[in-house]
Design a protein around this motif. Sequence first.
Motif, PDB file in Angstrom:
ATOM      1  N   GLY A   1     -10.477 -90.341 112.012  1.00 56.72           N
ATOM      2  CA  GLY A   1      -9.687 -89.542 111.075  1.00 56.72           C
ATOM      3  C   GLY A   1      -8.670 -88.682 111.767  1.00 56.72           C
TER       4      GLY A   1
ATOM      5  N   PRO B   1      -7.365 -78.585  99.052  1.00 50.98           N
ATOM      6  CA  PRO B   1      -8.666 -79.247  99.177  1.00 50.98           C
ATOM      7  C   PRO B   1      -9.780 -78.246  99.456  1.00 50.98           C
ATOM      8  CG  PRO B   1      -7.217 -79.809 101.019  1.00 50.98           C
ATOM      9  CD  PRO B   1      -6.427 -78.981 100.070  1.00 50.98           C
TER      10      PRO B   1
ATOM     11  N   LEU C   1     -14.780 -83.513 105.683  1.00 47.21           N
ATOM     12  CA  LEU C   1     -14.852 -84.965 105.753  1.00 47.21           C
ATOM     13  C   LEU C   1     -13.576 -85.605 106.276  1.00 47.21           C
ATOM     14  CD1 LEU C   1     -16.623 -85.738 102.372  1.00 47.21           C
ATOM     15  CD2 LEU C   1     -17.593 -85.944 104.647  1.00 47.21           C
ATOM     16  N   SER C   2     -12.550 -84.818 106.555  1.00 51.09           N
ATOM     17  CA  SER C   2     -11.277 -85.397 106.970  1.00 51.09           C
ATOM     18  C   SER C   2     -11.361 -86.064 108.334  1.00 51.09           C
ATOM     19  CB  SER C   2     -10.182 -84.339 106.951  1.00 51.09           C
ATOM     20  OG  SER C   2     -10.447 -83.346 107.914  1.00 51.09           O
ATOM     21  N   SER C   3     -12.305 -85.658 109.159  1.00 49.90           N
ATOM     22  CA  SER C   3     -12.531 -86.342 110.430  1.00 49.90           C
ATOM     23  C   SER C   3     -14.000 -86.186 110.809  1.00 49.90           C
ATOM     24  CB  SER C   3     -11.629 -85.776 111.531  1.00 49.90           C
ATOM     25  OG  SER C   3     -12.018 -84.468 111.860  1.00 49.90           O
ATOM     26  N   THR C   4     -14.453 -87.109 111.628  1.00 44.60           N
ATOM     27  CA  THR C   4     -15.820 -87.053 112.127  1.00 44.60           C
ATOM     28  C   THR C   4     -15.825 -87.521 113.572  1.00 44.60           C
ATOM     29  OG1 THR C   4     -18.114 -87.676 111.671  1.00 44.60           O
ATOM     30  CG2 THR C   4     -16.466 -89.376 111.345  1.00 44.60           C
TER      31      THR C   4
ATOM     32  N   VAL D   1     -14.272 -81.184 101.381  1.00 50.12           N
ATOM     33  CA  VAL D   1     -13.300 -82.265 101.572  1.00 50.12           C
ATOM     34  C   VAL D   1     -12.657 -82.151 102.948  1.00 50.12           C
ATOM     35  CG1 VAL D   1     -11.098 -83.200 100.758  1.00 50.12           C
ATOM     36  CG2 VAL D   1     -12.869 -82.568  99.124  1.00 50.12           C
ATOM     37  N   LEU D   2     -12.299 -80.932 103.350  1.00 51.40           N
ATOM     38  CA  LEU D   2     -11.718 -80.746 104.676  1.00 51.40           C
ATOM     39  C   LEU D   2     -12.691 -81.133 105.778  1.00 51.40           C
ATOM     40  CD1 LEU D   2      -9.828 -77.369 104.194  1.00 51.40           C
ATOM     41  CD2 LEU D   2      -8.838 -79.647 104.439  1.00 51.40           C
TER      42      LEU D   2
ATOM     43  N   TRP E   1     -17.372 -91.603 106.686  1.00 50.44           N
ATOM     44  CA  TRP E   1     -16.111 -90.894 106.836  1.00 50.44           C
ATOM     45  C   TRP E   1     -15.394 -90.956 105.503  1.00 50.44           C
ATOM     46  CZ3 TRP E   1     -10.983 -93.249 107.492  1.00 50.44           C
ATOM     47  CH2 TRP E   1      -9.991 -92.307 107.737  1.00 50.44           C
ATOM     48  N   ARG E   2     -15.088 -89.794 104.948  1.00 44.67           N
ATOM     49  CA  ARG E   2     -14.466 -89.699 103.628  1.00 44.67           C
ATOM     50  C   ARG E   2     -15.284 -90.409 102.561  1.00 44.67           C
ATOM     51  NH1 ARG E   2      -8.020 -90.557 104.907  1.00 44.67           N
ATOM     52  NH2 ARG E   2      -7.798 -88.681 106.145  1.00 44.67           N
TER      53      ARG E   2
END
Length: 178
Positions: A178, A46, A53-56, A50-51, A73-74
């Motif tokens: 996430g 990724p 957006l994997s968590s917020t 993208v990484l 989120w994502r």
Amino acid sequence: MAGTAPHSQAGNAAPTRRDFIVITASAFGAVGAAAALWPFVHQMNPSADVLALSSTELDLSHIATGQSVTVLWRGKPVFVRHRTAEEIAQAKKDDTAALPDPAKDETRVKKPEWLVMMGVCSHLGCVPLGQKGDFGGWFCPCHGSHYDTSGRIRKGPAPLNLPIPEYTFLSDTRIRIG
């Protein structure tokens, strides 16, 4: 002894210069193939965006009781609602109602005052409007789905409740989605 074959010692033959060259060339070929293949394998990882957006993380201290915020989120909206005592009581009361997708309020929240759920209607992926509809929760104007104060489907074509993402309370005022 004419006419007899020479005695062979195939298993005990000493390595020759040819054996060394074959092994060395094979090793260099394997390393070269791996080096040529690595960029193709690495491009499947990724990307940095993208990484990211994997968590917020979200600070909850600025959300007043009765207020909702929407975070991405994502690439999808997540509704975070600081529920009132009345909303919590209504959600617990609705646990016994005839629900198309039965789920108790306590299984949908980690802390009763905080409802965290995906803001995507389970019918066709529209974004429902908050604190609207017949049950005081969310209303999807696209096809008329009504959700209660726990995000459970109560009326309309949506087959499932609004989904709950994976989230963790980092402290009393901070969560990670996430």
